[in-house]
Design an enzyme around this catalytic site. Structure first.
Site, PDB file in Angstrom:
ATOM      1  N   GLU A 234      -6.795  67.514 -21.277  1.00 20.69           N
ATOM      2  CA  GLU A 234      -7.212  68.586 -22.184  1.00 20.69           C
ATOM      3  C   GLU A 234      -6.014  69.133 -22.955  1.00 20.69           C
ATOM      4  OE1 GLU A 234      -7.066  72.337 -21.291  1.00 20.69           O
ATOM      5  OE2 GLU A 234      -6.847  72.255 -19.117  1.00 20.69           O
TER       6      GLU A 234
ATOM      7  N   LYS B  29      -8.274  78.334 -11.188  1.00 20.35           N
ATOM      8  CA  LYS B  29      -7.148  79.257 -11.366  1.00 20.35           C
ATOM      9  C   LYS B  29      -7.266  80.432 -10.400  1.00 20.35           C
ATOM     10  CE  LYS B  29      -7.558  78.895 -15.911  1.00 20.35           C
ATOM     11  NZ  LYS B  29      -7.787  77.519 -16.370  1.00 20.35           N
TER      12      LYS B  29
HETATM   13  N1  PSU Z   1      -5.487  74.666 -16.366  1.00 21.01           N
HETATM   14  C1  PSU Z   1      -4.266  75.235 -16.504  1.00 21.01           C
HETATM   15  N2  PSU Z   1      -4.075  76.066 -17.578  1.00 21.01           N
HETATM   16  C2  PSU Z   1      -5.057  76.318 -18.505  1.00 21.01           C
HETATM   17  C3  PSU Z   1      -6.338  75.689 -18.332  1.00 21.01           C
HETATM   18  C4  PSU Z   1      -6.497  74.874 -17.252  1.00 21.01           C
HETATM   19  O1  PSU Z   1      -3.370  75.028 -15.691  1.00 21.01           O
HETATM   20  O2  PSU Z   1      -4.833  77.073 -19.453  1.00 21.01           O
HETATM   21  C5  PSU Z   1      -7.429  75.966 -19.362  1.00 21.01           C
HETATM   22  C6  PSU Z   1      -8.495  74.854 -19.371  1.00 21.01           C
HETATM   23  O3  PSU Z   1      -8.630  74.412 -20.709  1.00 21.01           O
HETATM   24  C7  PSU Z   1      -9.765  75.540 -18.910  1.00 21.01           C
HETATM   25  C8  PSU Z   1      -9.557  76.914 -19.469  1.00 21.01           C
HETATM   26  O4  PSU Z   1     -10.926  74.901 -19.382  1.00 21.01           O
HETATM   27  O5  PSU Z   1      -8.186  77.163 -19.102  1.00 21.01           O
HETATM   28  C9  PSU Z   1     -10.518  77.933 -18.904  1.00 21.01           C
HETATM   29  O6  PSU Z   1     -10.716  78.932 -19.846  1.00 21.01           O
HETATM   30  P1  PSU Z   1     -11.905  80.008 -19.664  1.00 21.01           P
HETATM   31  O7  PSU Z   1     -11.566  80.744 -18.394  1.00 21.01           O
HETATM   32  O8  PSU Z   1     -11.830  80.890 -20.888  1.00 21.01           O
HETATM   33  O9  PSU Z   1     -13.173  79.240 -19.593  1.00 21.01           O
END
Ligand code: PSU
Ligand code: MN
Length: 303
Positions: free
Chosen positions: A25, A160
């Site tokens: 990604e 996360k």
């Molecule tokens: N993993 C990481 N850092 C990130 C992400 C994943 O170590 O920034 C990103 C991915 O693109 C994931 C997004 O889909 O964070 C999630 O965002 P949200 O919580 O707005 O859905």
């Protein structure tokens, strides 16, 4: 043929000849990590996939087209703050395309592109999931629903640690997403090796994971999460983690972050508070995940 999709030659050749391919990604690069570490991490992830014997396919939107296999200069262009690249989930793709938009794809957006291109393996750092306080904000990442309806093996260090991990595990259960620890029976905690939650399943090798995924997809339309813990030497100190988490929530509240900015604001504050330690941890874990995904993709191709 999908007229909005640009699968670059190296990736298309690999898919045609049945080699392993790993989708990566771009939101982590464009909105998740600070400069200049972000582009170094992107390159290191691609190298790790290659070293494992597979072909990397970094996904993003350039000039209103979904590109599978971004070149380094395209990725640098997306990461340049003056480009103002959008953060694109799967639902955003249709609206962003054909308007010359530039954007980075989240896990959900990347899975949509990977499926369209025929790529079955992807890697990221930590998945999105249920945010703390979701009972009033309803903030749950679209990554979860994407995992529920995309047949893919996704390597991540759990979700996360800014999230409500217990609630996210319950949602993964409800959504039919398989979860296996890689050489661990504990659900990883992103910057920490152990989130405090146990897992029902573990696999001991990439071969084992590939075999389980082949059987999983014979009965399910959903993804399998291969949860790869951060190496202990790279993990954040637990008390630093707890303090940074508190600081990150305070900052998100202070700036009134909502919607898609919540995660980037929390990660940026984590980096500031930990004086870059969280960035180093994030780098190490995502590069390791890319390497493991490369290994699984190569074995999947061989089966
Ligand atoms: N993993 C990481 N850092 C990130 C992400 C994943 O170590 O920034 C990103 C991915 O693109 C994931 C997004 O889909 O964070 C999630 O965002 P949200 O919580 O707005 O859905
Ligand atoms: Mn959200």
């Amino acid at each position: 043929m999908n007229p909005w999709l640009d699968v670059r030659d190296e990736v298309a050749d690999a898919l045609k000849s049945g080699r392993g391919v790993v989708a990566l990604e771009s939101t982590i690069v464009v909105h998740g990590l600070p400069e200049p570490t972000n582009l170094e991490v992107a390159r290191a992830c691609e190298d790790a996939v290659r070293e494992a014997g597979a072909v990397p396919a970094t996904v993003g939107v350039v000039d209103g087209r979904v590109v599978v296999g971004l070149t380094p200069s395209e990725l640098a262009h997306l990461a340049d703050p003056s480009t103002k690249a959008a953060k694109l989930s799967s639902r955003d793709l249709g609206l962003a395309l054909g308007r010359g938009a530039h954007g980075a794809t989240t896990v959900a957006g990347t899975l949509a592109a990977a499926r369209a291109a025929g790529i079955a393996v992807m890697a990221t750092g930590g998945l999105g999931g249920v945010h703390r306080g979701a009972t009033s904000t309803y903030d749950e990442s679209a990554d979860l629903t994407a995992l529920s309806k995309t047949s893919a093996l996704v390597v991540a260090s759990g979700v996360k640690s800014i999230l409500d991990i217990g609630a996210t595990l319950e949602r993964l259960d409800t959504l039919g997403v398989a979860v296996a620890g890689y050489r661990t029976s504990r659900f990883p905690g992103f910057y920490l090796a152990d989130s405090g939650f146990a897992l029902d399943w573990r696999v001991e090798s990439a071969e084992d994971a590939a075999r389980a995924f082949v059987a999983h997809r014979a009965f399910n339309a959903s993804a399998m999460l291969l949860a790869n813990p951060i190496a202990l030497a790279s993990a954040l100190d637990e008390s630093l983690h707890a303090a940074a988490l508190a600081a990150a929530f305070a900052e998100a509240e202070r700036v009134g972050a909502s919607g898609k900015e919540v995660t980037p604001v929390l990660l940026a504050e984590f980096a500031r508070f930990s004086a870059g330690a969280s960035v180093a941890a994030n780098r190490d874990l995502v590069v390791a995940n890319a390497g493991l995904a490369g290994d699984v993709a190569a074995r999947l191709a061989a089966q």
